[in-house]
Design an enzyme around this catalytic site. Structure first.
Site, PDB file in Angstrom:
ATOM      1  NE  ARG A 295      -3.133   0.161   3.065  1.00  0.00           N
ATOM      2  CZ  ARG A 295      -2.611   0.446   4.266  1.00  0.00           C
ATOM      3  NH1 ARG A 295      -2.142   1.653   4.513  1.00  0.00           N
ATOM      4  NH2 ARG A 295      -2.586  -0.472   5.204  1.00  0.00           N
TER       5      ARG A 295
ATOM      6  CE1 TYR B 223     -15.352  10.504 -16.550  1.00  0.00           C
ATOM      7  CE2 TYR B 223     -14.993  10.538 -14.189  1.00  0.00           C
ATOM      8  CZ  TYR B 223     -15.256   9.844 -15.343  1.00  0.00           C
ATOM      9  OH  TYR B 223     -15.404   8.493 -15.286  1.00  0.00           O
TER      10      TYR B 223
ATOM     11  CG  ASP C 235      -8.668  15.160 -15.532  1.00  0.00           C
ATOM     12  OD1 ASP C 235      -7.975  14.526 -16.353  1.00  0.00           O
ATOM     13  OD2 ASP C 235      -9.686  14.688 -14.993  1.00  0.00           O
TER      14      ASP C 235
ATOM     15  CE  LYS D 253     -11.523   7.019 -18.725  1.00  0.00           C
ATOM     16  NZ  LYS D 253     -11.771   8.284 -18.093  1.00  0.00           N
TER      17      LYS D 253
HETATM   18  C1  LIG Z   1     -12.285   8.782 -16.863  1.00  0.00           C
HETATM   19  C2  LIG Z   1     -11.939  10.127 -16.370  1.00  0.00           C
HETATM   20  C3  LIG Z   1     -11.721  10.370 -15.010  1.00  0.00           C
HETATM   21  C4  LIG Z   1     -11.886   9.299 -13.951  1.00  0.00           C
HETATM   22  O1  LIG Z   1     -10.947   8.272 -14.105  1.00  0.00           O
HETATM   23  P1  LIG Z   1     -11.227   6.755 -13.625  1.00  0.00           P
HETATM   24  O2  LIG Z   1      -9.957   6.057 -14.003  1.00  0.00           O
HETATM   25  O3  LIG Z   1     -12.422   6.261 -14.381  1.00  0.00           O
HETATM   26  O4  LIG Z   1     -11.473   6.802 -12.157  1.00  0.00           O
HETATM   27  C5  LIG Z   1     -11.371  11.643 -14.626  1.00  0.00           C
HETATM   28  N1  LIG Z   1     -11.248  12.635 -15.523  1.00  0.00           N
HETATM   29  C6  LIG Z   1     -11.454  12.443 -16.830  1.00  0.00           C
HETATM   30  C7  LIG Z   1     -11.304  13.582 -17.781  1.00  0.00           C
HETATM   31  C8  LIG Z   1     -11.809  11.187 -17.316  1.00  0.00           C
HETATM   32  O5  LIG Z   1     -12.036  11.002 -18.620  1.00  0.00           O
END
Ligand SMILES: *Cc1c(COP(=O)(O)O)cnc(C)c1O
Length: 408
Positions: A71, A124, A196, A221
């Site tokens: 962890r 998001y 982000d 992604k």
């Molecule tokens: C998918 C996404 C998230 C969240 O990520 P997870 O891996 O699904 O928890 C946050 N910000 C953006 C822009 C995303 O596309």
């Protein structure tokens, strides 16, 4: 318990090579420290043995680098973190269980009741829910602002503002935010800027170079790139990352990445540059096709001169990315018709996969927002989002044109 694991990974053979894909492939792993194995070992171990009590004492005091418990750190995770830090141009990175794990661990580490955060009005969906239903419940002020509006941003910033948080391009309508401008205003009041960068990846945009203090990612992604895992990361200054690691993740969220997911993301990074070039080239072609179609009211793609922040996007991003949003003239029903007409593209949320994915926010990700609330966040009833995949462009053109014909 302190974390001293960063100094454990070994550099690649040629540490002077600085090309993006070269770093993505080689950085952070020395094959010759691992029997010549080109792929970093996958360490499936929850805990780590100490040679002596004295060594255990040194590890727990943070006097000797080394692993204690997964962890708190794992060697496969460390390789991924070395790569992510160098690719984003940050001092350190922390990989986590999900993008939401990264975002929430960052906030929980640094905010306290009475603090305020300023966030862009388009976010998001789960980030929006965390801010409004999570942070607010604990007495933190959350202010939604159109970060393209300098006067509104200035008015929202106070000496209690801890963070300014946004996505650029923003999900799902592709508004581009000027990172340097936001950083300049935020820093005047001592607030820190979090971007982000999931839509762009560090190949297309490096927010830290424009003045941001933290970058967060959903590794789910483009970065892992194959839609086979959920993971996230935060990149920033070493001291801050250590705090998130030692406090936010270890004690508060426990949002630890699994070693296998770290391994798979390392593998995905090897082809990131290649994949992004293909995503971008295909998206540019599809954006033009969509813009010229009679069923379409508007296309939001930062590579089209009609995009409201076209010039800013040219300055801030290496290329306009693989995501396209567009509005169908027929509103909600046209959106549903388009979605049901695609044959190759898959009706699915998420993005950045090899498969082309389409989603209709009004009937999918944002269905729980009242229509007025959707409108306030820039999401119209006929808005469709396309994550352009890696299929042959000729096949994609046929599929999207056909679905648009049905969306009239
Ligand atoms: C998918 C996404 C998230 C969240 O990520 P997870 O891996 O699904 O928890 C946050 N910000 C953006 C822009 C995303 O596309």
């Amino acid at each position: 318990m302190k974390n001293v694991v960063e100094s454990l990974t070994t550099p690649a053979a040629d540490t002077t090579a600085t090309g993006f894909s070269t770093r993505a492939i080689h950085h952070g792993h020395d094959p010759f420290a691992h029997h010549g194995a080109l792929n970093p070992p996958l360490y499936l171990s929850a805990t780590y043995a100490f040679e002596s009590t004295a060594q255990g004492q040194r590890r727990f005091r943070g006097e000797e680098p080394g692993y204690i418990y997964s962890r708190v750190g794992n060697p496969t995770e460390s390789v991924l973190e070395e790569k992510l830090a160098v690719l984003e141009g940050g001092e350190a990175a922390l990989a986590m269980a999900s993008g939401m794990g990264a975002i929430t661990s960052l906030f929980w580490t640094f905010v306290a009741p009475g603090d305020e955060v300023v966030v862009d009005m388009t976010l998001y969906g789960c980030t929006y829910a965390f801010l409004t239903e999570g942070l607010r419940k604990f007495g933190i002020g959350v202010h939604f602002v159109d970060l393209g509006d300098t006067a509104a941003l200035r008015a929202a910033l106070t000496d209690r503002t801890r963070f300014v948080f946004f996505e650029t391009p923003a999900n799902p309508n592709m508004r581009v935010v000027d990172i340097a401008m936001v950083a300049e205003l935020a820093h005047r009041v001592g607030a820190r800027v979090v971007v982000d960068n999931t839509y762009c990846t560090p190949y297309l945009q490096r927010p830290l170079e424009h003045g941001a203090d933290f970058v967060v990612h959903s590794l789910t992604k483009y970065l892992s790139g194959h839609g086979d895992l959920i993971a996230g990361a935060v990149i920033g200054r070493r001291e801050d990352i250590q705090q998130i690691h030692a406090h936010g993740v270890k004690d508060m969220t426990g949002a630890v990445i699994s070693p296998l997911d770290a391994y798979l993301t390392i593998r995905g990074l090897k082809t990131l540059e290649l994949r992004m070039d293909r995503h971008c080239a295909s998206a540019a072609q599809l954006a033009e096709l969509i813009a010229a179609h009679r069923a379409v009211d508007a296309v939001y793609y930062p590579g089209l001169p009609s995009h409201p922040q076209y010039r800013l996007a040219q300055r801030q991003m290496r290329a306009p990315g693989g995501m396209i949003a567009f509005e169908l003239k027929g509103g909600y029903d046209a959106g549903v018709r388009f979605m049901d007409a695609v044959r190759l593209a898959m009706r699915a949320v998420s993005l950045g996969d090899a498969e082309t994915l389409v989603q209709h926010p009004a009937s999918m990700t944002h269905i729980t927002y009242p229509p007025e609330e959707r409108a306030r966040h820039g999401i119209s009833e006929g808005l469709v989002r396309l994550s352009v995949g890696l299929e042959n462009i000729e096949d994609l053109v046929v599929d999207i044109r056909n679905a648009l014909d049905h969306g009239r």
